[in-house]
Design an enzyme around this catalytic site. Sequence first.
Site, PDB file in Angstrom:
ATOM      1  N   GLU A   1       4.065   1.830  -0.706  1.00 24.75           N
ATOM      2  CA  GLU A   1       4.890   2.101  -1.891  1.00 24.75           C
ATOM      3  C   GLU A   1       4.031   2.349  -3.118  1.00 24.75           C
ATOM      4  O   GLU A   1       4.404   3.117  -4.002  1.00 24.75           O
ATOM      5  CB  GLU A   1       5.890   0.964  -2.134  1.00 24.75           C
ATOM      6  CG  GLU A   1       6.944   0.819  -1.037  1.00 24.75           C
ATOM      7  CD  GLU A   1       7.924   2.003  -0.942  1.00 24.75           C
ATOM      8  OE1 GLU A   1       7.727   3.048  -1.586  1.00 24.75           O
ATOM      9  OE2 GLU A   1       8.908   1.856  -0.176  1.00 24.75           O
TER      10      GLU A   1
ATOM     11  N   TYR B   1       0.844  -1.210   0.000  1.00 30.68           N
ATOM     12  CA  TYR B   1       0.000   0.000   0.000  1.00 30.68           C
ATOM     13  C   TYR B   1       0.876   1.256   0.000  1.00 30.68           C
ATOM     14  O   TYR B   1       0.717   2.134  -0.838  1.00 30.68           O
ATOM     15  CB  TYR B   1      -0.905  -0.022   1.224  1.00 30.68           C
ATOM     16  CG  TYR B   1      -1.904   1.114   1.286  1.00 30.68           C
ATOM     17  CD1 TYR B   1      -2.952   1.203   0.373  1.00 30.68           C
ATOM     18  CD2 TYR B   1      -1.817   2.098   2.273  1.00 30.68           C
ATOM     19  CE1 TYR B   1      -3.879   2.241   0.433  1.00 30.68           C
ATOM     20  CE2 TYR B   1      -2.740   3.128   2.344  1.00 30.68           C
ATOM     21  CZ  TYR B   1      -3.771   3.201   1.428  1.00 30.68           C
ATOM     22  OH  TYR B   1      -4.681   4.228   1.488  1.00 30.68           O
TER      23      TYR B   1
ATOM     24  N   ASN C   1      -6.035   8.996   8.853  1.00 36.39           N
ATOM     25  CA  ASN C   1      -7.124   8.113   9.314  1.00 36.39           C
ATOM     26  C   ASN C   1      -8.474   8.817   9.342  1.00 36.39           C
ATOM     27  O   ASN C   1      -8.628   9.837  10.017  1.00 36.39           O
ATOM     28  CB  ASN C   1      -6.819   7.586  10.722  1.00 36.39           C
ATOM     29  CG  ASN C   1      -5.598   6.693  10.744  1.00 36.39           C
ATOM     30  OD1 ASN C   1      -4.489   7.166  10.460  1.00 36.39           O
ATOM     31  ND2 ASN C   1      -5.790   5.421  11.031  1.00 36.39           N
TER      32      ASN C   1
ATOM     33  N   TYR D   1      -4.032  -3.421  20.091  1.00 37.44           N
ATOM     34  CA  TYR D   1      -2.798  -4.077  19.642  1.00 37.44           C
ATOM     35  C   TYR D   1      -1.594  -3.440  20.335  1.00 37.44           C
ATOM     36  O   TYR D   1      -1.538  -2.216  20.506  1.00 37.44           O
ATOM     37  CB  TYR D   1      -2.645  -3.965  18.123  1.00 37.44           C
ATOM     38  CG  TYR D   1      -3.770  -4.621  17.332  1.00 37.44           C
ATOM     39  CD1 TYR D   1      -4.617  -5.572  17.913  1.00 37.44           C
ATOM     40  CD2 TYR D   1      -3.984  -4.293  15.997  1.00 37.44           C
ATOM     41  CE1 TYR D   1      -5.639  -6.165  17.189  1.00 37.44           C
ATOM     42  CE2 TYR D   1      -5.011  -4.883  15.264  1.00 37.44           C
ATOM     43  CZ  TYR D   1      -5.840  -5.816  15.869  1.00 37.44           C
ATOM     44  OH  TYR D   1      -6.842  -6.391  15.139  1.00 37.44           O
TER      45      TYR D   1
ATOM     46  N   ARG E   1      -2.845   7.703  16.663  1.00 33.31           N
ATOM     47  CA  ARG E   1      -3.435   8.067  15.369  1.00 33.31           C
ATOM     48  C   ARG E   1      -4.252   9.334  15.609  1.00 33.31           C
ATOM     49  O   ARG E   1      -4.625   9.653  16.739  1.00 33.31           O
ATOM     50  CB  ARG E   1      -4.367   6.972  14.830  1.00 33.31           C
ATOM     51  CG  ARG E   1      -3.686   5.662  14.467  1.00 33.31           C
ATOM     52  CD  ARG E   1      -2.745   5.783  13.288  1.00 33.31           C
ATOM     53  NE  ARG E   1      -2.210   4.484  12.874  1.00 33.31           N
ATOM     54  CZ  ARG E   1      -1.109   3.910  13.385  1.00 33.31           C
ATOM     55  NH1 ARG E   1      -0.432   4.513  14.351  1.00 33.31           N
ATOM     56  NH2 ARG E   1      -0.699   2.745  12.929  1.00 33.31           N
TER      57      ARG E   1
HETATM   58  N1  UDP Z   1      -5.510  -1.300  16.177  1.00 38.36           N
HETATM   59  C1  UDP Z   1      -5.835  -1.786  17.416  1.00 38.36           C
HETATM   60  N2  UDP Z   1      -6.876  -2.672  17.521  1.00 38.36           N
HETATM   61  C2  UDP Z   1      -7.603  -3.068  16.442  1.00 38.36           C
HETATM   62  C3  UDP Z   1      -7.266  -2.547  15.157  1.00 38.36           C
HETATM   63  C4  UDP Z   1      -6.208  -1.670  15.069  1.00 38.36           C
HETATM   64  O1  UDP Z   1      -5.211  -1.452  18.445  1.00 38.36           O
HETATM   65  O2  UDP Z   1      -8.540  -3.864  16.623  1.00 38.36           O
HETATM   66  C5  UDP Z   1      -4.399  -0.317  16.069  1.00 38.36           C
HETATM   67  C6  UDP Z   1      -3.370  -0.620  15.008  1.00 38.36           C
HETATM   68  O3  UDP Z   1      -2.350  -1.452  15.525  1.00 38.36           O
HETATM   69  C7  UDP Z   1      -2.872   0.771  14.660  1.00 38.36           C
HETATM   70  C8  UDP Z   1      -4.083   1.673  14.885  1.00 38.36           C
HETATM   71  O4  UDP Z   1      -4.981   0.909  15.694  1.00 38.36           O
HETATM   72  O5  UDP Z   1      -1.847   1.160  15.535  1.00 38.36           O
HETATM   73  C9  UDP Z   1      -4.795   2.081  13.608  1.00 38.36           C
HETATM   74  O6  UDP Z   1      -5.028   0.929  12.850  1.00 38.36           O
HETATM   75  P1  UDP Z   1      -5.899   0.916  11.534  1.00 38.36           P
HETATM   76  O7  UDP Z   1      -5.916  -0.502  11.034  1.00 38.36           O
HETATM   77  O8  UDP Z   1      -7.219   1.553  11.795  1.00 38.36           O
HETATM   78  O9  UDP Z   1      -5.177   1.861  10.489  1.00 38.36           O
HETATM   79  P2  UDP Z   1      -3.656   2.336  10.225  1.00 38.36           P
HETATM   80  O10 UDP Z   1      -3.567   3.676  10.811  1.00 38.36           O
HETATM   81  O11 UDP Z   1      -2.705   1.374  10.871  1.00 38.36           O
HETATM   82  O12 UDP Z   1      -3.562   2.326   8.743  1.00 38.36           O
END
Ligand code: UDP
Length: 315
Positions: free
Chosen positions: A146, A144, A173, A203, A210
């Site tokens: 790159e 994504y 986001n 996670y 974000r």
């Molecule tokens: N994340 C989380 N729990 C979830 C899904 C995502 O803690 O169930 C975290 C993920 O590790 C990242 C952030 O939320 O740090 C944003 O993730 P997302 O997939 O929404 O988009 P990204 O900003 O990573 O493209």
Amino acid sequence: MRALVTGGAGFLGSHLCDALLAQGHTVLAVDNLLTGRMANLEHLKHEPRFSLEVQDISEPFDFGAVDYVFDFASPASPVDYLNLPLETLKVGSYGVFHSLDVARKYNARFLLASTSECYGDPLEHPQPESYWGNVNSIGPRSVYDEAKRFGEATTMAYRRYFKVDTRIVRIFNTYGPRLQLNDGRVISNFMKQALRGEPLTVYGDGSQTRSFCYVADEVAGILKLAESNEHLPTNIGNPVEFNMLECARMVLKVTGSASKIAFEPLPEDDPKLRCPDITKARTLLGWEPKIQLEEGLRLSLDYFRKCVEEEKAAQ
Ligand code: UDP
């Protein structure tokens, strides 16, 4: 104006179609429905100024003269693009070429939906447009990141060599109604889990940050950029930063859920910090977001509740 929106059946693309129609334009959405959904366009079924072509833009396409091309086609949630790595690379390369070819042929203005992922796991914080980024070119997210960086390069090359009138937005986001319940993004996951009374899956240790922009704000910023004369990349996002634990607590507050928080492993190359520097958008476009996370989540609540109920009824 006749506007073409690639990815018009997607989350952002469909909101963009709505906003363009509200401005009085005619809109042609092009989407292969890989991650886009007809449901996002259902309300436009009887709109005479709207039409949809089901087409993969990784193949050449031409649906007649247009005044504007908004290139929004791509899997965009980490779960989607990790499941669809080659499709993501193709739409971010061939797809951008084909969209630019349409803009070139019809002398249309072109706007590329780029991303904060261009900054990767950033070493500069917040991220101004001048920051070149820290992307792992061989990591799983690179399909994504790159592709979008390549898309920016392609856009700039068409501008330099073919004089196409281009714009590049770096989207941070974004959330709101029409975000797919099961796309794996943090807002959709937390809302779904909270409404089902399941644990919210944070996670890592939840300290990664974000900055979440409500979709109406995001689309308003994109349209302002489209109308402006700024051709260099421009961040459009909300600069209020949250870590994922704070985000989980906000979702619990808004939903009134008694769900617990459960910690799960951090995905590979997950950016530790992300926050847009929007000085440029503020000064050049006079744009800044109006809706903060708590209000935006409240505005999204009915939508997510409906999705959860529909899913339950279908089981
Ligand atoms: N994340 C989380 N729990 C979830 C899904 C995502 O803690 O169930 C975290 C993920 O590790 C990242 C952030 O939320 O740090 C944003 O993730 P997302 O997939 O929404 O988009 P990204 O900003 O990573 O493209």
